[in-house]
Design a protein around this motif. Sequence first.
Motif, PDB file in Angstrom:
ATOM      1  N   ASN A  54      30.388  61.091  73.606  1.00 47.13           N
ATOM      2  CA  ASN A  54      29.786  62.284  74.356  1.00 47.13           C
ATOM      3  C   ASN A  54      30.779  63.376  74.414  1.00 47.13           C
ATOM      4  O   ASN A  54      31.767  63.150  74.194  1.00 47.13           O
ATOM      5  CB  ASN A  54      29.259  61.979  75.811  1.00 47.13           C
ATOM      6  N   ASP A  55      29.946  64.367  74.961  1.00 45.89           N
ATOM      7  CA  ASP A  55      30.794  65.845  74.840  1.00 45.89           C
ATOM      8  C   ASP A  55      32.190  65.658  75.844  1.00 45.89           C
ATOM      9  O   ASP A  55      33.114  66.210  75.583  1.00 45.89           O
ATOM     10  CB  ASP A  55      30.025  66.938  75.229  1.00 45.89           C
ATOM     11  N   ARG A  56      31.754  65.158  76.866  1.00 44.02           N
ATOM     12  CA  ARG A  56      32.854  64.913  78.019  1.00 44.02           C
ATOM     13  C   ARG A  56      33.947  64.256  77.417  1.00 44.02           C
ATOM     14  O   ARG A  56      34.930  64.654  77.739  1.00 44.02           O
ATOM     15  CB  ARG A  56      32.053  64.391  79.384  1.00 44.02           C
ATOM     16  N   GLY A  58      34.693  63.464  74.205  1.00 41.13           N
ATOM     17  CA  GLY A  58      35.183  64.067  73.178  1.00 41.13           C
ATOM     18  C   GLY A  58      36.281  64.969  73.667  1.00 41.13           C
ATOM     19  O   GLY A  58      37.346  65.212  72.975  1.00 41.13           O
ATOM     20  N   GLY A  59      35.848  65.901  74.520  1.00 41.05           N
ATOM     21  CA  GLY A  59      37.016  67.063  74.908  1.00 41.05           C
ATOM     22  C   GLY A  59      37.913  66.389  75.781  1.00 41.05           C
ATOM     23  O   GLY A  59      39.176  66.735  75.476  1.00 41.05           O
ATOM     24  N   GLY A  78      30.710  66.205  64.064  1.00 42.12           N
ATOM     25  CA  GLY A  78      31.395  66.158  65.671  1.00 42.12           C
ATOM     26  C   GLY A  78      31.092  64.852  66.249  1.00 42.12           C
ATOM     27  O   GLY A  78      31.692  64.713  67.284  1.00 42.12           O
TER      28      GLY A  78
END
Length: 539
Positions: A54-56, A58-59, A78
């Motif tokens: 997920n984006d969290r 991934g960051g 991505g």
Amino acid sequence: MAGTAVQTLQQLSGPGGRQIVALILSVATAVALAMGAWIWSQAPDYRVLFSNVNDRDGGAIIAALTQMNVPYKFADGGGAILVPATRVHEARLRLASQGLPKGSLVGFELMESPKLGTSQFLEQLNYQRALEGELARSIQSISAVAAARVHLAIPKPSVFMREQQKPSASVLINLNAGRALEPGQVSAILHLVSSSVSDLPVKNVTVVDQNGTLLSAQSDTQQQTGLEPGQLKYVKTMEQDYAQRIEAIVLPVVGNDNVHAQVAADIDFSQTEQAEEVYRPNQTRDAAAIRSQTSSESNSGPGATQTGGVPGAMSNQPSSPATAPINGQPEAPGAVAASPAPASSGNTNKNSAVNYEVDKSLKHIRHSTGNVKRLSVAVVVNYRKIIAKDGKISYKPRSNDEMAQINKLVREAMGYTETRGDTVTVANTAFTVPEAEDLQSEPFWKQPGTWELGQEVGKNLLIAGLVLFLFFKVLRPMFRSALTPPVIEPKGLPFPVAGAQLVVPGVPSYQNNLESAKQLANKEPKLVANIVRSWVASE
């Protein structure tokens, strides 16, 4: 300074300067191409580090990779993070030490930072969310499970209800491609969830896979109607143990690969307990234990001793003892002779009671599980192998005495019990020799590592071909054009003159060129002088 620069520009603008510039450009181009090929060949091979993050997460992963100086790329829009193949395992271990990726599930870290003014309902809700997340993480650690979600239904306890409702749970698992859960694994998930929640029975846990298949129902049915996985494994292990024991005792007699045994075991897994309390009569009175004993005696009739009279001191006096004269001595004067005691004519009653301990025995029997109820054994023995003098091989049936001996050995090895209903069958037959299979080796292009090796070799060949192409098609012509002197075409000549060599079209022979030069010197001496002057100036 300005004059030197002008002179340099004039030299570079001349025929010789152009050759120098062309040579420098050629060398620079060759160096640039070689550096580009070397950099391209040294480019790392990127592999997938994590996918479907997920984006969290991934960051956080990108920030950690940047801090560790690990290059990365993105793939699948991505959805996947790529790193060099040589650093995949190192990056995963270092990220795991930081707790990455955390995933979309939250565990008990949700309780680490409580908010001020949180109500009791929100605290209970956060606790339930944390418990669900921890259970989902535990289930995801199973190799066949890719993802899991857990839903708990925990009723609120109340003192106004006589019977409290039991909690329940449902588990949704997403299996990896081509994987399936065994009944034992499903049972393990059921007991894992049941043991993690207070007062949650196993029957209230439901397990469903991504296809909507109810897995917990299969486990419940198997537990009610069939054997458990542990019991099946026990039966299989026992059968294999009996078969190995039989083959081990028969192999020295018949030789290797000449006997095969199979055992079918009927195992009793029932659990029974028995309690007995038995009362038996005493066998002998002497050996019996006395609990209590009483005896009484009473007299009645005229001879019974009676006490009477007026109460007082005289009536309480004891009776005087009876006296009798001593043998051989005369009685003392004045002594009163004792009157003889009257004969007793009363009744005497004696009672005696003896109570013995009761002969009682208590017995509590608990029968062990996994007992063998019946064994069925089948053994097949190959014919005897006979090798003739000429090397020819033949097979002959074994004798009856030898088969009887083998049968006896099999019975002893298995622990044959006739009352238990065991059966043994020993057959002597010729084994079918399997045909030799032509085991072809796996093609080279299917072997592991061939594709990677082909990629590496192809890349090196492509680099070598590119370098050779640049050398023969670009650099070599450039070097030739840079080193070849300019062609001077004097006016009035039927052919051009290049440097120290006269180019005579159609006359490849050196002798012909020399004769032509001599004729030209005789006819045009001024022209020859100009050519020599140009040679000197160029040098």
